[in-house]
Scaffold this motif. Structure first.
Motif, PDB file in Angstrom:
ATOM      1  N   ILE A   1      -0.104   2.219  11.054  1.00 10.44           N
ATOM      2  CA  ILE A   1      -1.296   1.862  10.275  1.00 10.44           C
ATOM      3  C   ILE A   1      -1.085   0.552   9.512  1.00 10.44           C
ATOM      4  N   LEU A   2       0.085   0.375   8.941  1.00 10.02           N
ATOM      5  CA  LEU A   2       0.378  -0.882   8.240  1.00 10.02           C
ATOM      6  C   LEU A   2       0.290  -2.054   9.209  1.00 10.02           C
TER       7      LEU A   2
ATOM      8  N   TYR B   1       8.864   1.738  -5.119  1.00  9.79           N
ATOM      9  CA  TYR B   1       9.029   3.162  -4.828  1.00  9.79           C
ATOM     10  C   TYR B   1       8.143   3.963  -5.765  1.00  9.79           C
ATOM     11  N   GLY B   2       7.386   4.868  -5.198  1.00  5.52           N
ATOM     12  CA  GLY B   2       6.553   5.763  -5.995  1.00  5.52           C
ATOM     13  C   GLY B   2       7.313   7.048  -6.218  1.00  5.52           C
ATOM     14  N   SER B   3       7.702   7.305  -7.422  1.00 10.05           N
ATOM     15  CA  SER B   3       8.573   8.428  -7.729  1.00 10.05           C
ATOM     16  C   SER B   3       7.979   9.305  -8.829  1.00 10.05           C
ATOM     17  N   PRO B   4       8.250  10.600  -8.759  1.00 10.02           N
ATOM     18  CA  PRO B   4       7.798  11.479  -9.834  1.00 10.02           C
ATOM     19  C   PRO B   4       8.711  11.440 -11.066  1.00 10.02           C
TER      20      PRO B   4
ATOM     21  N   ALA C   1       0.828  -1.206   0.000  1.00  5.17           N
ATOM     22  CA  ALA C   1       0.000   0.000   0.000  1.00  5.17           C
ATOM     23  C   ALA C   1       0.857   1.249   0.000  1.00  5.17           C
ATOM     24  N   PHE C   2       0.316   2.316  -0.586  1.00  9.03           N
ATOM     25  CA  PHE C   2       0.901   3.638  -0.434  1.00  9.03           C
ATOM     26  C   PHE C   2       0.410   4.169   0.911  1.00  9.03           C
TER      27      PHE C   2
ATOM     28  N   VAL D   1       5.133  -2.014   1.920  1.00 12.56           N
ATOM     29  CA  VAL D   1       4.746  -0.626   1.678  1.00 12.56           C
ATOM     30  C   VAL D   1       5.314  -0.180   0.337  1.00 12.56           C
ATOM     31  N   ASP D   2       4.562   0.662  -0.348  1.00 11.49           N
ATOM     32  CA  ASP D   2       5.053   1.332  -1.554  1.00 11.49           C
ATOM     33  C   ASP D   2       5.460   2.734  -1.105  1.00 11.49           C
ATOM     34  N   LEU D   3       6.750   2.957  -0.978  1.00 13.56           N
ATOM     35  CA  LEU D   3       7.239   4.237  -0.460  1.00 13.56           C
ATOM     36  C   LEU D   3       7.146   5.329  -1.511  1.00 13.56           C
TER      37      LEU D   3
END
Length: 88
Positions: free
Chosen positions: A23-24, A67-70, A8-9, A32-34
């Motif tokens: 929360i996790l 990893y969630g990255s822009p 999850a994010f 986790v998806d950081l």
């Protein structure tokens, strides 16, 4: 039988890593998806801060799924060098 890993994010619940971990743990999610940690996108997270986050996640038994990255979220006409500099 197929095994699935749910991640999850957690930054959608809180920007603060301690609350994300809490929360996790409450929801039984151990991946986790950081993306956003303590209000900072992971691309901009200083190395010493990232190391503290890594230790907190390890202590809590939480693994990083992705990893969630822009990076790369630019228009085809944008200057790619900006993202390359951020990766550096």
């Amino acid at each position: 039988m197929m095994n699935w890993v749910l991640s999850a994010f957690a930054d959608e619940a809180s920007e603060q890593i301690d609350q994300q971990i809490e929360i996790l743990n409450q929801t039984g999610i151990d991946h986790v998806d950081l993306r956003l940690v303590d209000g900072i996108n992971i691309v901009d997270l200083p190395l010493d801060h990232a190391q503290r986050v890594q230790q907190k996640l390890q202590n809590a038994g939480i693994h990083v799924g992705m990893y969630g990255s822009p990076i790369g979220k630019i228009a085809i006409t944008d200057d790619v060098q900006i993202d390359l500099d951020r990766l550096e």
